[in-house]
Design an enzyme around this catalytic site. Structure first.
Site, PDB file in Angstrom:
ATOM      1  N   ASP A  70     -10.409  19.287  -0.705  1.00 43.42           N
ATOM      2  CA  ASP A  70      -9.720  18.604  -1.797  1.00 43.42           C
ATOM      3  C   ASP A  70      -9.658  19.494  -3.043  1.00 43.42           C
ATOM      4  O   ASP A  70     -10.686  19.900  -3.578  1.00 43.42           O
ATOM      5  CB  ASP A  70     -10.505  17.304  -2.081  1.00 43.42           C
ATOM      6  CG  ASP A  70      -9.732  16.325  -2.939  1.00 43.42           C
ATOM      7  OD1 ASP A  70      -8.683  16.695  -3.485  1.00 43.42           O
ATOM      8  OD2 ASP A  70     -10.210  15.177  -3.073  1.00 43.42           O
ATOM      9  N   ASP A  97      -2.956   9.658  -4.639  1.00 41.73           N
ATOM     10  CA  ASP A  97      -3.828   8.734  -3.909  1.00 41.73           C
ATOM     11  C   ASP A  97      -3.180   7.375  -3.642  1.00 41.73           C
ATOM     12  O   ASP A  97      -2.494   6.807  -4.491  1.00 41.73           O
ATOM     13  CB  ASP A  97      -5.118   8.501  -4.705  1.00 41.73           C
ATOM     14  CG  ASP A  97      -6.028   9.711  -4.654  1.00 41.73           C
ATOM     15  OD1 ASP A  97      -5.577  10.788  -4.206  1.00 41.73           O
ATOM     16  OD2 ASP A  97      -7.200   9.587  -5.057  1.00 41.73           O
TER      17      ASP A  97
HETATM   18  C1  GLA Z   1      -9.188  12.689  -4.547  1.00 41.77           C
HETATM   19  C2  GLA Z   1      -8.604  12.479  -3.158  1.00 41.77           C
HETATM   20  C3  GLA Z   1      -9.134  11.189  -2.575  1.00 41.77           C
HETATM   21  C4  GLA Z   1     -10.652  11.221  -2.525  1.00 41.77           C
HETATM   22  C5  GLA Z   1     -11.217  11.506  -3.905  1.00 41.77           C
HETATM   23  C6  GLA Z   1     -12.723  11.750  -3.867  1.00 41.77           C
HETATM   24  O1  GLA Z   1      -8.737  11.725  -5.439  1.00 41.77           O
HETATM   25  O2  GLA Z   1      -7.212  12.471  -3.197  1.00 41.77           O
HETATM   26  O3  GLA Z   1      -8.606  10.971  -1.276  1.00 41.77           O
HETATM   27  O4  GLA Z   1     -11.061  12.214  -1.609  1.00 41.77           O
HETATM   28  O5  GLA Z   1     -10.608  12.649  -4.492  1.00 41.77           O
HETATM   29  O6  GLA Z   1     -13.252  12.077  -5.108  1.00 41.77           O
END
Ligand code: GLA
Length: 388
Positions: A152, A212
Site C-alpha cells: 500500500d 477506498d
Molecule cells: C488504505 C487502503 C485500505 C487499507 C488502509 C489501511 O486506505 O486503501 O484498503 O489497507 O489503507 O491503513
C-alpha cells in the site's frame, strides 16, 4: 517433421523466450489465474485486528461454506507491525505474538495466508513500512509462510516521486520472487498513474483501480460503474481491483449487496470479503457464496466484463464466459422499480438462447432475441445467456 528440420526451429526458442520476457510476458503467472478470493481484516476490524480474530475468521471460513465456495486467502491488513530489531528484521506487535504459528494454523485448514506492508517508511495507519528493507521483509514473510502481500503506497509519496512508483513496486516484486515462494502481489495505490497500464509489468497480480470502498450503495456505485474501459488490462494472473467487498457491513439492502457482488463478479474482481465471518446473517452468507454468481467471477477465460448500454440510471453489463455463454447484469440505479432488457444482438448472440437467473438459481427457458425483467430499486437481475 524430421529431427533435421526440428533442430533449427528449436534454436529460435531462447530468442522467443527472451523476446517474450522483454515484453513482460516471460513466465506464465503461477498464482491468481482466476481473481483471488478470500477475506481481509480492514473493512470490518481496521486497526482492532488481532491474532485471535484472524484465527476465528479462518475457522469460520472452513465451516460456513465459504471455503467450499472457493474462498482461500485469509489476509491481515494494516496494523500488525511492531518494531525492527537491531539487524533490521521486522517483528509483529503484541496483537500478533506468533505469526508463523498463525500461518501454520491457516495452512492446516487448507487456506492461504496474506499480509500487508507499504513501499514507504510507514503504512497508512502509521505502522512500520518496508522502505529500504524490501529484501529482508520479503524473506521474513516467506519464512512465516505468507502467500499474499498487499503493498500500500501510503507514505511512499514522501520518499518517492510519482515517476519512481513503478520501480518501487518492481523492487518488492523482485524481492518476493527471490524468496522462491509463490506470493500473490497486490498493488494498492488507489489507481494513481494509470496503474492498469503497468501493474502487470512490475509483477502485480492485482492492482487497486480506485480509492477506498465504503459500506454504502453510493460509494459502491461510484467505484463499480466507473470501471468500464479497464477490461482489456485484466486477465489470468493480473486483475483490476476495485477494492474489497462490503457485503455484511454497514446498512445496505439485500438488493444493494447483490449489486456489489454481481458487479464485482462481472468485473472479474478479486472477491475479498470484508465482514465479520463469525457473525453474519444468512442473507449475507448466501450472497457471498452463491455458486452461480461466483462462477461468473471465476470463469476460466478470465475476461473482465464491460458496459453494454446505459440509459440514465439503467446500466446493462456483460461478461463473456467460456463455451460461448455470456453473463449479463441488468442494474437499476434509480429510486424505483424499472423494466429493463438486454437484446441478444448487443451481447453477440443471435436468435434463440437459454437464460438462467443466477440469483434465483433457476433456468428460465429459451428466449428469442431479448430478455427483459423488472429490476428493483438499487437492484440487479443477473442472468447467464447461453446460445442454443
Ligand atoms: C488504505 C487502503 C485500505 C487499507 C488502509 C489501511 O486506505 O486503501 O484498503 O489497507 O489503507 O491503513
Amino acid at each position: 517433421m524430421s529431427r533435421g528440420e526440428l533442430v533449427p526451429r528449436l534454436r529460435w526458442l531462447p530468442a522467443i523466450f527472451l523476446g517474450l520476457s522483454l515484453v513482460g510476458l516471460a513466465a506464465p503467472p503461477k498464482v491468481a489465474l482466476t481473481p483471488p478470493m478470500g477475506w481481509n481484516s480492514w473493512n470490518h476490524f481496521a486497526c482492532h485486528v488481532t491474532e485471535a480474530i484472524v484465527r476465528a475468521q479462518a475457522h469460520a471460513m472452513t465451516t460456513n461454506g465459504m471455503k467450499a465456495a472457493g474462498y482461500r486467502y485469509v489476509n491481515i491488513d494494516d496494523c500488525w507491525q511492531g518494531q525492527r530489531d537491531a539487524k533490521g528484521f521486522i517483528h509483529p506487535n503484541a496483537k500478533f505474538p506468533n505469526m508463523k504459528g498463525l500461518a501454520d494454523y491457516i495452512h492446516s485448514l487448507g487456506l492461504k495466508f496474506g499480509i500487508y506492508s507499504s513501499p514507504g517508511p510507514k503504512t497508512c495507519g502509521g505502522y512500520t513500512g518496508s522502505y529500504q528493507h524490501e529484501k529482508q521483509d520479503a524473506s521474513t514473510y516467506a519464512s512465516w509462510g505468507v502467500d499474499y502481500l498487499k503493498y500500500d503506497w501510503c507514505s511512499a509519496s514522501r520518499v518517492y516521486r510519482p515517476d519512481q512508483m513503478q520501480a518501487a513496486y518492481r523492487k518488492m516484486h523482485n524481492a518476493l520472487e527471490s524468496t522462491g515462494r509463490p506470493i500473490v502481489f497486490s498493488l494498492c495505490q488507489y489507481g494513481l498513474e494509470q496503474v492498469w497500464r503497468w501493474g502487470a509489468s512490475v509483477g502485480g497480480n492485482l492492482w487497486r483501480t480506485t480509492g477506498d470502498v465504503q459500506p454504502n450503495y453510493d460509494r459502491i456505485s461510484v467505484i463499480g460503474f466507473d470501471q468500464n474501459g479497464l477490461q482489456r488490462f485484466a486477465g489470468p494472473g493480473h486483475w483490476n481491483d476495485p477494492d474489497m467487498l462490503e457485503i455484511g457491513n454497514g446498512h445496505m439492502t439485500l438488493e444493494e449487496e447483490r449489486t456489489q457482488m454481481s458487479l464485482w463478479c462481472i468485473l472479474a474482481a478479486p472477491l475479498l470479503a470484508g465482514n465479520d465471518l463469525t457473525h453474519m446473517s444468512p442473507q449475507t452468507l448466501e450472497i457471498l457464496t452463491n455458486p452461480d454468481v461466483i462462477a461468473v467471477d471465476q470463469d476460466p477465460k478470465g475476461i473482465e466484463g464491460h458496459r453494454v448500454t446505459q440509459e440514465g440510471p439503467l446500466d446493462v453489463w456483460m461478461k463473456p464466459l467460456a463455451h460461448g455463454s455470456v453473463a449479463v447484469g441488468l442494474f437499476n440505479r434509480s429510486e424505483g422499480v424499472a423494466k429493463m432488457e438486454v437484446r441478444f444482438a448487443e451481447i453477440g448472440i443471435h436468435g434463440k438462447a437459454d437464460v438462467r437467473d443466477l440469483w434465483a438459481r433457476k433456468d428460465l427457458g429459451a428466449f428469442n432475441d431479448r430478455y427483459s425483467a423488472e429490476v428493483p430499486r438499487h437492484g440487479v437481475v443477473m442472468v447467464k445467456v447461453k446460445p442454443e
